[in-house]
Scaffold this motif. Structure first.
Motif, PDB file in Angstrom:
ATOM      1  N   ILE A 419       0.565  -1.351  -0.118  1.00  0.00           N
ATOM      2  CA  ILE A 419       0.019   0.119  -0.017  1.00  0.00           C
ATOM      3  C   ILE A 419       0.918   1.126  -0.019  1.00  0.00           C
ATOM      4  CG2 ILE A 419      -0.233   0.394   2.320  1.00  0.00           C
ATOM      5  CD1 ILE A 419      -3.032   0.668   0.083  1.00  0.00           C
ATOM      6  N   GLU A 420       2.180   1.132   0.561  1.00  0.00           N
ATOM      7  CA  GLU A 420       3.162   2.301   0.709  1.00  0.00           C
ATOM      8  C   GLU A 420       3.840   2.359  -0.752  1.00  0.00           C
ATOM      9  OE1 GLU A 420       4.955   1.989   4.118  1.00  0.00           O
ATOM     10  OE2 GLU A 420       3.551   2.832   5.319  1.00  0.00           O
ATOM     11  N   ASP A 421       3.607   1.351  -1.804  1.00  0.00           N
ATOM     12  CA  ASP A 421       4.203   1.258  -3.071  1.00  0.00           C
ATOM     13  C   ASP A 421       5.706   0.767  -2.864  1.00  0.00           C
ATOM     14  OD1 ASP A 421       3.852   1.276  -5.634  1.00  0.00           O
ATOM     15  OD2 ASP A 421       4.861   3.460  -6.030  1.00  0.00           O
ATOM     16  N   GLN A 422       5.961  -0.207  -1.892  1.00  0.00           N
ATOM     17  CA  GLN A 422       7.301  -0.578  -1.794  1.00  0.00           C
ATOM     18  C   GLN A 422       7.284  -2.202  -2.193  1.00  0.00           C
ATOM     19  OE1 GLN A 422      10.056   1.081  -0.229  1.00  0.00           O
ATOM     20  NE2 GLN A 422       8.619   2.685  -0.624  1.00  0.00           N
ATOM     21  N   PRO A 423       8.313  -2.461  -3.040  1.00  0.00           N
ATOM     22  CA  PRO A 423       8.364  -3.849  -3.604  1.00  0.00           C
ATOM     23  C   PRO A 423       8.531  -5.032  -2.507  1.00  0.00           C
ATOM     24  CG  PRO A 423      10.476  -2.882  -4.013  1.00  0.00           C
ATOM     25  CD  PRO A 423       9.508  -1.793  -3.454  1.00  0.00           C
ATOM     26  N   VAL A 424       7.609  -5.939  -2.757  1.00  0.00           N
ATOM     27  CA  VAL A 424       7.701  -7.184  -1.748  1.00  0.00           C
ATOM     28  C   VAL A 424       7.413  -8.188  -2.534  1.00  0.00           C
ATOM     29  CG1 VAL A 424       5.329  -6.832  -1.138  1.00  0.00           C
ATOM     30  CG2 VAL A 424       6.749  -7.922   0.529  1.00  0.00           C
ATOM     31  N   ARG A 425       8.134  -9.392  -2.026  1.00  0.00           N
ATOM     32  CA  ARG A 425       7.991 -10.814  -2.513  1.00  0.00           C
ATOM     33  C   ARG A 425       6.662 -11.420  -2.133  1.00  0.00           C
ATOM     34  NH1 ARG A 425      13.781 -12.590  -2.366  1.00  0.00           N
ATOM     35  NH2 ARG A 425      14.151 -12.815  -4.628  1.00  0.00           N
ATOM     36  N   LEU A 426       5.805 -12.155  -2.676  1.00  0.00           N
ATOM     37  CA  LEU A 426       4.521 -12.546  -2.300  1.00  0.00           C
ATOM     38  C   LEU A 426       4.668 -13.419  -0.942  1.00  0.00           C
ATOM     39  CD1 LEU A 426       1.535 -13.087  -2.477  1.00  0.00           C
ATOM     40  CD2 LEU A 426       1.984 -14.979  -3.940  1.00  0.00           C
ATOM     41  N   ASP A 427       5.616 -14.179  -1.113  1.00  0.00           N
ATOM     42  CA  ASP A 427       5.757 -15.204   0.118  1.00  0.00           C
ATOM     43  C   ASP A 427       6.020 -14.507   1.552  1.00  0.00           C
ATOM     44  OD1 ASP A 427       5.173 -16.844  -1.708  1.00  0.00           O
ATOM     45  OD2 ASP A 427       7.030 -18.093  -1.316  1.00  0.00           O
ATOM     46  N   HIS A 428       6.581 -13.232   1.330  1.00  0.00           N
ATOM     47  CA  HIS A 428       7.021 -12.593   2.676  1.00  0.00           C
ATOM     48  C   HIS A 428       5.618 -11.859   3.344  1.00  0.00           C
ATOM     49  CE1 HIS A 428      11.198 -12.345   2.836  1.00  0.00           C
ATOM     50  NE2 HIS A 428      11.308 -11.949   1.570  1.00  0.00           N
ATOM     51  N   MET A 429       4.517 -11.938   2.752  1.00  0.00           N
ATOM     52  CA  MET A 429       3.161 -11.722   3.098  1.00  0.00           C
ATOM     53  C   MET A 429       2.418 -12.721   3.464  1.00  0.00           C
ATOM     54  SD  MET A 429       4.020  -8.435   2.687  1.00  0.00           S
ATOM     55  CE  MET A 429       2.887  -7.683   3.177  1.00  0.00           C
ATOM     56  N   LEU A 481      -5.428  -7.968   2.911  1.00  0.00           N
ATOM     57  CA  LEU A 481      -4.193  -7.274   2.634  1.00  0.00           C
ATOM     58  C   LEU A 481      -4.257  -6.757   0.899  1.00  0.00           C
ATOM     59  CD1 LEU A 481      -1.286  -6.117   3.433  1.00  0.00           C
ATOM     60  CD2 LEU A 481      -0.568  -8.536   2.886  1.00  0.00           C
ATOM     61  N   VAL A 482      -4.133  -5.692   0.562  1.00  0.00           N
ATOM     62  CA  VAL A 482      -4.003  -5.500  -0.770  1.00  0.00           C
ATOM     63  C   VAL A 482      -2.541  -5.237  -1.064  1.00  0.00           C
ATOM     64  CG1 VAL A 482      -5.086  -3.830  -2.310  1.00  0.00           C
ATOM     65  CG2 VAL A 482      -6.397  -4.416  -0.163  1.00  0.00           C
ATOM     66  N   LEU A 483      -2.503  -5.867  -2.212  1.00  0.00           N
ATOM     67  CA  LEU A 483      -1.090  -5.547  -3.152  1.00  0.00           C
ATOM     68  C   LEU A 483      -1.310  -5.448  -4.551  1.00  0.00           C
ATOM     69  CD1 LEU A 483       0.857  -8.966  -1.433  1.00  0.00           C
ATOM     70  CD2 LEU A 483       1.207  -6.430  -0.750  1.00  0.00           C
ATOM     71  N   LYS A 484      -0.420  -4.667  -5.108  1.00  0.00           N
ATOM     72  CA  LYS A 484      -0.492  -4.250  -6.383  1.00  0.00           C
ATOM     73  C   LYS A 484       0.524  -5.057  -7.468  1.00  0.00           C
ATOM     74  CE  LYS A 484      -2.699   0.033  -7.077  1.00  0.00           C
ATOM     75  NZ  LYS A 484      -3.020   1.152  -7.487  1.00  0.00           N
ATOM     76  N   ASP A 485       0.257  -5.438  -8.536  1.00  0.00           N
ATOM     77  CA  ASP A 485       0.999  -6.175  -9.420  1.00  0.00           C
ATOM     78  C   ASP A 485       1.353  -5.255 -10.550  1.00  0.00           C
ATOM     79  OD1 ASP A 485       2.238  -8.038 -11.087  1.00  0.00           O
ATOM     80  OD2 ASP A 485       0.436  -9.044 -11.707  1.00  0.00           O
ATOM     81  N   ARG A 486       2.360  -4.289 -10.159  1.00  0.00           N
ATOM     82  CA  ARG A 486       2.878  -3.223 -11.113  1.00  0.00           C
ATOM     83  C   ARG A 486       3.325  -3.679 -12.432  1.00  0.00           C
ATOM     84  NH1 ARG A 486       1.455   1.445  -9.458  1.00  0.00           N
ATOM     85  NH2 ARG A 486       1.320   2.117  -7.141  1.00  0.00           N
ATOM     86  N   GLN A 487       4.338  -4.822 -12.205  1.00  0.00           N
ATOM     87  CA  GLN A 487       4.894  -5.576 -13.293  1.00  0.00           C
ATOM     88  C   GLN A 487       4.377  -6.236 -14.110  1.00  0.00           C
ATOM     89  OE1 GLN A 487       8.229  -6.993 -10.849  1.00  0.00           O
ATOM     90  NE2 GLN A 487       9.321  -4.821 -10.906  1.00  0.00           N
ATOM     91  N   VAL A 488       2.941  -6.480 -13.882  1.00  0.00           N
ATOM     92  CA  VAL A 488       2.115  -7.713 -14.467  1.00  0.00           C
ATOM     93  C   VAL A 488       2.685  -8.939 -14.699  1.00  0.00           C
ATOM     94  CG1 VAL A 488       0.883  -7.870 -16.702  1.00  0.00           C
ATOM     95  CG2 VAL A 488       1.657  -5.673 -16.225  1.00  0.00           C
ATOM     96  N   SER A 489       3.157  -9.528 -13.335  1.00  0.00           N
ATOM     97  CA  SER A 489       3.804 -10.516 -13.217  1.00  0.00           C
ATOM     98  C   SER A 489       2.701 -11.834 -13.384  1.00  0.00           C
ATOM     99  CB  SER A 489       4.266 -10.695 -11.753  1.00  0.00           C
ATOM    100  OG  SER A 489       5.211  -9.674 -11.393  1.00  0.00           O
ATOM    101  N   LEU A 490       1.532 -11.727 -12.825  1.00  0.00           N
ATOM    102  CA  LEU A 490       0.389 -12.575 -12.857  1.00  0.00           C
ATOM    103  C   LEU A 490      -0.225 -12.547 -14.215  1.00  0.00           C
ATOM    104  CD1 LEU A 490      -0.728 -12.595  -9.404  1.00  0.00           C
ATOM    105  CD2 LEU A 490       0.699 -14.470 -10.360  1.00  0.00           C
ATOM    106  N   THR A 491      -0.668 -13.501 -14.763  1.00  0.00           N
ATOM    107  CA  THR A 491      -1.336 -13.582 -16.027  1.00  0.00           C
ATOM    108  C   THR A 491      -2.673 -12.545 -15.946  1.00  0.00           C
ATOM    109  OG1 THR A 491      -2.498 -14.544 -17.673  1.00  0.00           O
ATOM    110  CG2 THR A 491      -2.419 -15.718 -15.688  1.00  0.00           C
ATOM    111  N   ARG A 492      -2.988 -11.868 -17.042  1.00  0.00           N
ATOM    112  CA  ARG A 492      -4.046 -10.884 -17.232  1.00  0.00           C
ATOM    113  C   ARG A 492      -5.593 -11.855 -17.004  1.00  0.00           C
ATOM    114  NH1 ARG A 492      -5.204  -5.951 -16.055  1.00  0.00           N
ATOM    115  NH2 ARG A 492      -6.808  -6.749 -15.173  1.00  0.00           N
ATOM    116  N   ALA A 493      -5.555 -13.076 -17.466  1.00  0.00           N
ATOM    117  CA  ALA A 493      -6.559 -14.116 -17.324  1.00  0.00           C
ATOM    118  C   ALA A 493      -6.970 -14.230 -15.766  1.00  0.00           C
ATOM    119  CB  ALA A 493      -6.279 -15.376 -17.899  1.00  0.00           C
TER     120      ALA A 493
END
Length: 551
Positions: A419-429, A481-493
């Motif tokens: 939410i603070e626009d800091q990069p984080v690996r999914l598993d850390h959350m 918890l809300v996270l953003k996929d800015r790098q489009v890492s996950l498929t659009r589908a």
């Protein structure tokens, strides 16, 4: 009679990579554990030399990935040559980081084990006993009683709810249980030479597919290197291990330069699996359960997968979240994948160690053809030939939801932004618990509306992954918890679907469902986990409507 300090929930026999990883997983959960090993400490000589992305993800799960990565050469590939000094006819150089780490990485087992052992000091629930040798074991009164010789030569008794044998390919525990090794009768003898103070800057593995003498040259961290050379029939250990012979064998690679050899030994590689991985309250893991040729670099990595699979299940059982019957799924989930990797190693062995000059030329010619066909070239270049872990049976619920991911496979680990626009690996959350993941806040299918108390009893975190352009309201639901996929890492589908994904603590997908399918999914999970159905939920209007729809 067992003294109180020698009673535990889990007794682990063997402090190699599998046992140390399992101990860290259990310690992190506060499970009372005793780890014994007849050695005086962790190994000092190099053994395994390759650690993959899945194992590094497990290191992340136990909070040690940064310490481990300090002693790793990350992201190396393989170059195939027809002979020493010959031409390179094929390359495997994977760049994908699907699970958050490079697919192939070089490491040094003594440094790795020392890091894992140091990590155990974080947990007061763990007791580590080196110079302790298991003599015998019995199962009685819902526990395992082990007779052990301690560092003073005295025989002591250790009692535990469960025992996990991580005691290697010659496993004394497996032999005491009378479990045979079955499968391929493949075996070959290789001379292994480990060096340090290496001055070769080339950081990819070289494989010399020379029918006269196949050789594998593996770079390591901190100026180390390994050479593996196939021995011919009739060549004795005594003959091949002399200093004069070693200099002769290394001359095509080192020339006249001096080489600092820290270890030389002859290994016999096998491809076999234990016929059973469980007897009562005793489990086999790592080399005690399966022996893998090194061609694919998966022997130790398969053991770490065993540890993560069994570790979270033992934790959940001992914490009373799920029934002990789920422990039967350990072998059913792990056996097929372990054997698939053994088969991969055998197939790679055909490439690395061709049995004739004709076959060697055929293989190099085939690789040249593959190099001219982009789809096939990328298939090999990115290591897509490696079998992905996927459970067709076990603690998974079949799904009819259309999704780019499948039940029973490992979920990717993208870099996301908080939410603070800091990069984080999914598993850390995620932590070390279950997680409910939704991509895209689909109206009417919000995971915050999941009602069943099962999710809270499993300790499941709720994580919403939004696309880069999504607007997140200030009044964000505190239940998720809300996270953003800015790098489009996950498929659009995935964002366009209505899927809610339940992840297990080992990052595998247990279920894919939508809000309307919650009742059916919960029923299936309760059956799998041996958890009684909660009447208040099954009597609710939503559950009754869902039941009628399913009928």
């Amino acid at each position: 009679m067992t003294s109180p300090d020698m009673q535990a929930d889990i007794l682990i026999v063997g402090a190699g990579p599998t046992g140390l990883t399992l101990a860290n997983l259990l310690g992190q959960a506060g499970i009372k554990t005793i780890l014994i090993d007849r050695k005086t400490n962790t190994v000092t000589e190099p053994r395994a030399v390759s650690i993959d992305d899945e194992s590094l993800r497990t290191m992340q799960a136990i909070g040690l990935e940064q310490e481990v990565l300090k002693d790793v050469v990350a992201g190396y590939g393989v170059h195939y040559f027809n002979r020493p000094g010959g031409h390179c006819f094929g390359k495997v150089e994977p760049t994908s980081k699907l699970y958050g780490f490079p697919k192939r990485n070089a490491f040094r087992q003594p440094l790795f084990e020392a890091t894992l052992c140091k990590g155990l000091e974080r947990f007061p629930s763990l007791k580590v006993c080196f110079s302790h040798e298991l003599l015998s074991l019995e199962q009685e009164n819902n526990q395992v009683i082990a007779q052990v010789r301690n560092e003073s030569g005295q025989e002591i008794e250790i009692a535990a709810n469960y025992l996990v044998a991580c005691d290697g390919g010659r496993s004394p525990v497996r032999k005491q249980l009378g479990i045979a090794m079955v499968g391929s009768s493949f075996q070959s003898r290789w001379l292994v030479i480990d060096t340090d103070k290496d001055d070769d800057p080339f950081w990819q593995t070289r494989v010399y597919c020379d029918a006269r003498r196949p050789v594998v040259d593996v770079p390591g961290p901190h100026q180390t290197r390994r050479f593996e050379l196939l021995l011919r029939p009739g060549e004795t250990d005594e003959e091949m291990l002399t200093d004069e012979k070693l200099r002769e064998l290394l001359r095509p690679f080192r020339g006249t330069k001096s080489t600092s050899i820290v270890r030389k030994t002859v290994y016999t590689f096998h491809a076999r699996v234990a016929e059973r991985w469980r007897v009562g309250r005793v489990f086999l893991a790592g080399d005690a359960a399966h022996l893998t040729p090194p061609y694919a670099g998966q022997g130790m990595n398969s053991g770490i997968r065993d540890a993560h699979n069994l570790g979270w299940k033992l934790t959940q059982v001992l914490q009373g979240r799920i029934n002990s019957s789920v422990l039967n799924t350990y072998e059913s989930e792990r056996r097929g994948h372990a054997w698939a990797l053994i088969q991969l190693a055998l197939n790679l062995g055909i490439v690395m160690a061709p049995s004739s000059v004709f076959r060697a030329k055929l293989i190099s010619g085939l690789f040249r053809v593959i190099g001219m066909l982009p789809p096939l070239r990328d298939y090999f270049l990115q290591m897509r030939f490696k079998p992905k872990p996927r459970f067709s049976k076990g603690l998974v619920v079949p799904s009819r939801i259309v999704s780019p991911f499948k039940v029973g496979e490992m979920f990717p680990q993208p870099f996301l932004f908080d939410i603070e626009d800091q990069p984080v690996r999914l598993d850390h959350m995620l932590g070390d618990c279950f997680a409910l993941i939704q991509c895209g806040n689909t109206a009417g299918n919000d995971l915050s509306k999941l009602e069943h108390p099962l999710w809270d009893s499993l300790g499941a975190k709720r994580i919403l992954i939004e696309s880069a352009d999504a607007v997140i309201p200030v009044e964000t639901d505190m239940r998720r918890l809300v996270l953003k996929d800015r790098q489009v890492s996950l498929t659009r589908a995935l964002f366009d679907s209505n899927a809610i994904i339940l992840l297990r603590p080992d990052r595998y997908i247990a279920a894919i469902f939508d809000l309307q399918g919650e009742f059916h999914t919960v029923q299936a999970l309760e059956a799998l986990f041996g958890i009684p159905t909660v009447p208040s939920f099954t009597d609710s209007p939503a559950a009754i409507n869902a039941h009628h729809e399913l009928s």
